[in-house]
Design a protein around this motif. Structure first.
Motif, PDB file in Angstrom:
ATOM      1  N   ILE A   1       3.364  -4.177   7.856  1.00  0.00           N
ATOM      2  CA  ILE A   1       3.811  -5.172   6.867  1.00  0.00           C
ATOM      3  C   ILE A   1       5.329  -5.067   6.699  1.00  0.00           C
ATOM      4  O   ILE A   1       5.915  -5.668   5.815  1.00  0.00           O
TER       5      ILE A   1
ATOM      6  N   GLY B   1      -0.151  -7.304  -5.399  1.00  0.00           N
ATOM      7  CA  GLY B   1      -0.504  -6.063  -4.711  1.00  0.00           C
ATOM      8  C   GLY B   1      -1.147  -6.293  -3.355  1.00  0.00           C
ATOM      9  O   GLY B   1      -1.235  -7.426  -2.877  1.00  0.00           O
TER      10      GLY B   1
ATOM     11  N   SER C   1      -1.924  -8.499   7.116  1.00  0.00           N
ATOM     12  CA  SER C   1      -2.794  -8.447   5.935  1.00  0.00           C
ATOM     13  C   SER C   1      -3.524  -9.773   5.758  1.00  0.00           C
ATOM     14  O   SER C   1      -3.930 -10.378   6.746  1.00  0.00           O
ATOM     15  N   LEU C   2      -3.664 -10.271   4.529  1.00  0.00           N
ATOM     16  CA  LEU C   2      -4.531 -11.439   4.351  1.00  0.00           C
ATOM     17  C   LEU C   2      -3.937 -12.717   4.934  1.00  0.00           C
ATOM     18  O   LEU C   2      -4.674 -13.618   5.341  1.00  0.00           O
TER      19      LEU C   2
ATOM     20  N   ASP D   1       2.781 -10.574  -1.146  1.00  0.00           N
ATOM     21  CA  ASP D   1       3.824 -10.057  -2.028  1.00  0.00           C
ATOM     22  C   ASP D   1       4.316  -8.665  -1.640  1.00  0.00           C
ATOM     23  O   ASP D   1       5.505  -8.377  -1.755  1.00  0.00           O
ATOM     24  N   LEU D   2       3.433  -7.792  -1.146  1.00  0.00           N
ATOM     25  CA  LEU D   2       3.923  -6.454  -0.767  1.00  0.00           C
ATOM     26  C   LEU D   2       4.771  -6.528   0.501  1.00  0.00           C
ATOM     27  O   LEU D   2       5.810  -5.870   0.599  1.00  0.00           O
ATOM     28  N   ALA D   3       4.337  -7.314   1.456  1.00  0.00           N
ATOM     29  CA  ALA D   3       5.138  -7.471   2.673  1.00  0.00           C
ATOM     30  C   ALA D   3       6.494  -8.096   2.321  1.00  0.00           C
ATOM     31  O   ALA D   3       7.531  -7.720   2.871  1.00  0.00           O
TER      32      ALA D   3
ATOM     33  N   GLN E   1      -4.010  -6.831  -1.721  1.00  0.00           N
ATOM     34  CA  GLN E   1      -5.382  -7.168  -2.101  1.00  0.00           C
ATOM     35  C   GLN E   1      -6.351  -7.124  -0.926  1.00  0.00           C
ATOM     36  O   GLN E   1      -7.556  -7.251  -1.116  1.00  0.00           O
ATOM     37  N   ILE E   2      -5.834  -6.910   0.253  1.00  0.00           N
ATOM     38  CA  ILE E   2      -6.750  -6.739   1.382  1.00  0.00           C
ATOM     39  C   ILE E   2      -7.633  -5.507   1.179  1.00  0.00           C
ATOM     40  O   ILE E   2      -8.758  -5.446   1.661  1.00  0.00           O
TER      41      ILE E   2
ATOM     42  N   ASN F   1      -0.442 -12.120  -5.005  1.00  0.00           N
ATOM     43  CA  ASN F   1      -1.694 -11.752  -5.674  1.00  0.00           C
ATOM     44  C   ASN F   1      -1.570 -10.379  -6.316  1.00  0.00           C
ATOM     45  O   ASN F   1      -2.553  -9.688  -6.533  1.00  0.00           O
TER      46      ASN F   1
HETATM   47  C1  TPP Z   1       4.499  -0.600   7.285  1.00  0.00           C
HETATM   48  C2  TPP Z   1       3.096  -0.648   6.811  1.00  0.00           C
HETATM   49  N1  TPP Z   1       2.731   0.111   5.749  1.00  0.00           N
HETATM   50  C3  TPP Z   1       1.475   0.059   5.289  1.00  0.00           C
HETATM   51  C4  TPP Z   1       0.543  -0.740   5.871  1.00  0.00           C
HETATM   52  C5  TPP Z   1      -0.874  -0.781   5.338  1.00  0.00           C
HETATM   53  N2  TPP Z   1      -1.129  -2.074   4.707  1.00  0.00           N
HETATM   54  C6  TPP Z   1      -1.857  -3.023   5.329  1.00  0.00           C
HETATM   55  S1  TPP Z   1      -2.047  -4.382   4.428  1.00  0.00           S
HETATM   56  C7  TPP Z   1      -1.193  -3.744   3.133  1.00  0.00           C
HETATM   57  C8  TPP Z   1      -1.031  -4.527   1.858  1.00  0.00           C
HETATM   58  C9  TPP Z   1      -0.237  -5.758   2.027  1.00  0.00           C
HETATM   59  O1  TPP Z   1      -0.092  -6.418   0.809  1.00  0.00           O
HETATM   60  P1  TPP Z   1       0.390  -7.912   0.731  1.00  0.00           P
HETATM   61  O2  TPP Z   1       1.523  -8.097   1.640  1.00  0.00           O
HETATM   62  O3  TPP Z   1       0.624  -8.258  -0.684  1.00  0.00           O
HETATM   63  O4  TPP Z   1      -0.817  -8.729   1.343  1.00  0.00           O
HETATM   64  P2  TPP Z   1      -2.290  -8.915   0.726  1.00  0.00           P
HETATM   65  O5  TPP Z   1      -3.121  -7.775   1.174  1.00  0.00           O
HETATM   66  O6  TPP Z   1      -2.224  -9.004  -0.741  1.00  0.00           O
HETATM   67  O7  TPP Z   1      -2.706 -10.177   1.372  1.00  0.00           O
HETATM   68  C10 TPP Z   1      -0.733  -2.473   3.449  1.00  0.00           C
HETATM   69  C11 TPP Z   1       0.066  -1.636   2.524  1.00  0.00           C
HETATM   70  C12 TPP Z   1       0.962  -1.507   6.989  1.00  0.00           C
HETATM   71  N3  TPP Z   1       0.139  -2.321   7.648  1.00  0.00           N
HETATM   72  N4  TPP Z   1       2.240  -1.445   7.413  1.00  0.00           N
END
Ligand code: TPP
Ligand code: MG
Length: 654
Positions: free
Chosen positions: A504, A559, A476-477, A529-531, A561-562, A557
């Motif tokens: 993630i 959620g 992600s980001l 934060d989601l990861a 946010q990407i 951030n």
């Molecule tokens: C196991 C898995 N589920 C769903 C996704 C789809 N996905 C890509 S980025 C993302 C959001 C990640 O959020 P965060 O970790 O908070 O990073 P941010 O985007 O805020 O930088 C998701 C759900 C994925 N890559 N891998």
């Protein structure tokens, strides 16, 4: 010598000893009953480090992290049933990122399969084509014929070698066991087995072999092991486990000549180092030598392990959009996997070089745009070295293959083609070099004075890293910020990321695996934060395995946010966009840190972040530094900076 009290232990002691002979040093074990014979065998082996992780999904990712950091296979063990299914995400990642992983699942004996028996699922070939090999191992038997034990040893050796082969990946061995599963005595089944390393290592004398290792032509021993690696030996010195020696895919003379001819016909070039380039000094030096000798700019991905080299350009995200009128290179040479950067990908799709070359020893395709017209399957270092030596060869075209001296030191090569480099070529390369230095100055000046945003935190963290640190970045980001703002570090840092499938999931576990391989030096994880939430339970594995030097930079951030960058981010797609894509949770994680025994600091501004991060690094304790940001504000600050840089670069081509 160890006493195996029953048939299950004759099996697992033999197998685990053979894995140790092959070179296995790390295993992650998830708790369970059916796997008892494997768990106990690993736990008792003197040469294998055992780690524990309760969640199988994380356990497999932790083993993946261990393998990534050591560039050698690690193993993971689980019980039967859904436990085995939970390994799948890490196996997929291992498959696509070419990480050597031994997946050991325990199973019910055949009579209990498809019978309604508890915790019994079909585990045969469970992972499909995502593993290089899947074996349903024979059920242990009392008084097995010798060939059955020899088979277990060759199975271990082959599984290890295949996982670490070409390409690298996961190998699955499924072990059925009947009760009793514990190491209890069963009359008539006990045996004494050799255990641990042999006190007398094998020694081989003779030219070449005793020196086998880096640079010994045609005789390189994989992993730089010496021939005298300890192994299991019976009293008469016989090595019971087969030893598998993989060679290097040495470039042929014709390959070297063909590639050299392409370069000779390509005054303007570009070298791309994608993720997971060979992590060796030798490779770095040969790549920078090629770049220097041919005047080809060297663009390096954040996951290549090459950023920080003097010749390496890591700021291209900021200037390639301005490079449209720089003309076309004649050749693009690509090492490693597909780069992270969309800007680079777009650029490579726009230019029209005559030759697009991929150099890789493993045959996997790394050209999602299907543009390349030359694939050299060869060890990249040695082919690169031949190129440098080839400059000498070109100067003396009358020489034959036998005359061509292949020196082992790329830096000694005289850069002879530089003398009469045409101005057009000089201009091409200078565009890149001067754009890079402009961006470096602009970025560091602005990031060191602007307000904190997510990308700035990544820049600050990278710049505060000590030279002995390793970095893990989440998908992600986080990885994109590293790509955009981490291109100006002063020395190469080893960077890891689960980029094979870009999940993630399992990120904290993977970082813990990396950290476990160097307990006295820092490992830094930068994660969204989601990861973080996704793999939160892994924090316990840090504590339970005594992992200390781990600093987690948590970019919170609120959620994913990407997704703001996608066309779904429109008022007309609300409330679905916010609720189902961003998925805000409104949490901060200080209680999580406290629950899992991590030190915690929250940073709200740039200097606060720098101080908190430096303190966490210096403490040597597991720590979380949480950066709480507002995604909209982040995006604005990031855009303001990018605009400033783009503005300053206008006209740089002239
Ligand atoms: C196991 C898995 N589920 C769903 C996704 C789809 N996905 C890509 S980025 C993302 C959001 C990640 O959020 P965060 O970790 O908070 O990073 P941010 O985007 O805020 O930088 C998701 C759900 C994925 N890559 N891998
Ligand atoms: Mg987030």
């Amino acid at each position: 010598v160890i006493h195996a009290p029953n048939r299950n232990y004759v099996w697992t002691y033999t197998f685990v000893q053979a894995l140790a002979d092959a070179g296995l040093r790390n295993v992650v074990i998830a708790p369970g009953s059916r796997s008892t014979p494997l768990t106990m065998a690993f736990a008792r082996h003197p040469d294998i480090r055992v780690y524990s992780h309760i969640d199988e999904r994380g356990a497999a990712f932790m083993a993946l992290g261990l393998a990534l950091a050591q560039d050698a296979p690690s193993a993971v063990v689980c019980s039967s049933g859904t436990a085995a299914a939970n390994f799948f995400p890490a196996i997929v990642e291992a498959h696509y990122a070419h990480v050597p992983l031994l997946v050991l699942t325990a199973d019910r004996p055949h009579e209990l399969r498809e019978s309604g028996a508890n915790q019994t699922v079909d585990q045969v070939k469970l992972y499909g084509d995502h593993v290089l090999w899947s074996v349903d191992v024979a059920l242990p038997e009392a008084n097995p014929p010798d060939v059955a034990l020899r088979n277990l040893r060759s199975l271990a050796a082959r599984a290890f070698a295949l996982a670490d082969g070409m390409p690298k990946g996961a190998v699955h061995l499924n072990f059925p066991f009947r009760k009793p599963l514990e190491p209890t005595e069963v009359a008539g089944e006990g045996r004494e087995l050799v255990w641990g390393t042999s006190p007398q290592p094998l020694s081989v004398d003779g030219e070449g072999l005793s020196e086998a290792g880096e640079g010994t032509k045609g005789m390189e021993v994989h992993g730089g092991e010496s021939v005298g690696t300890p192994f299991m030996a019976s009293d008469d010195g016989y090595r019971a486990s087969p030893r598998i020696e993989r060679g290097t895919l040495w470039p042929t003379f014709d390959q070297s000549k063909t590639l050299l001819a392409l370069l000779a016909d390509a005054p303007k070039g570009l070298i791309i180092c994608g993720p997971r380039c060979p992590a060796t000094e030798k490779f770095r030096s040969v790549v920078s030598a090629i770049s220097g000798i041919w005047y080809y700019p060297l663009l390096v991905d954040p996951l290549s392990g090459i950023r920080g080299l003097r010749a390496a350009i890591g700021t291209y995200n900021h200037f390639l959009r301005e490079a449209t009128d720089w003309g076309n290179p004649d050749i693009v040479i690509h090492f490693g996997a597909m780069p992270v950067s969309q800007v680079l990908d777009d650029y490579l799709n726009t230019i029209k070089p005559k030759y697009r070359v991929v150099i890789s020893d493993d045959p996997s395709w790394t050209d999602a745009n299907h543009n390349i017209n030359f694939f050299f399957q060869s060890d990249p270092y040695h082919l690169g070295l031949n190129l440098c030596d080839g400059v000498w060869y070109m100067a003396y075209p009358g020489k034959t293959e036998a005359d061509a001296e292949l020196s082992d030191n790329a830096q000694e090569t005289e850069p002879q083609v530089q003398a009469n480099t045409p101005t057009e070529v000089r201009a091409w390369t200078t565009h890149f070099a001067s754009a890079d230095s402009r961006v470096r100055n602009l970025l560091s000046h602005n990031l060191d004075t602007s307000e904190l945003f997510d990308g700035n935190a990544v820049y600050q963290a990278v710049n505060l890293l000590p030279e002995n640190a390793r970095l893990f970045v989440a998908s992600s980001l986080a990885v994109r910020h590293l790509d955009q703002f981490g291109g100006i570090n002063k020395f190469p840092v080893q960077v890891f990321c689960n980029r094979g499938a870009s999940g993630i999931d399992g990120t904290i576990s993977s970082a813990i695996g990396v950290a476990a391989t160097q307990p006295d030096k820092p490992t830094v994880l930068i994660i969204g934060d989601l990861a973080f939430y996704h793999d939160m339970n892994a924090l316990l594995a840090a504590k339970r395995n005594g992992i200390k030097n781990l600093v987690i930079v948590l970019l919170n951030n609120n959620g994913g946010q990407i997704f703001r960058r996608l066309p779904i981010n429109q008022p007309e797609f609300e409330p679905e966009f916010t609720e189902l894509f961003i998925t805000p949770h409104g949490m901060t994680f200080e209680h999580t840190a406290a629950q899992f025994g991590f030190a915690y600091a929250r940073a709200d501004d740039r200097e606060g972040f720098r101080a908190a991060f430096a303190t966490a690094l210096a403490s040597g304790e597991p720590s979380i530094v949480e950066v709480v940001t507002d995604a909209e504000e982040d995006a604005k600050r990031r855009k303001a900076l990018m605009d400033k840089v783009a503005e300053a670069l206008k006209g740089i081509a002239n």
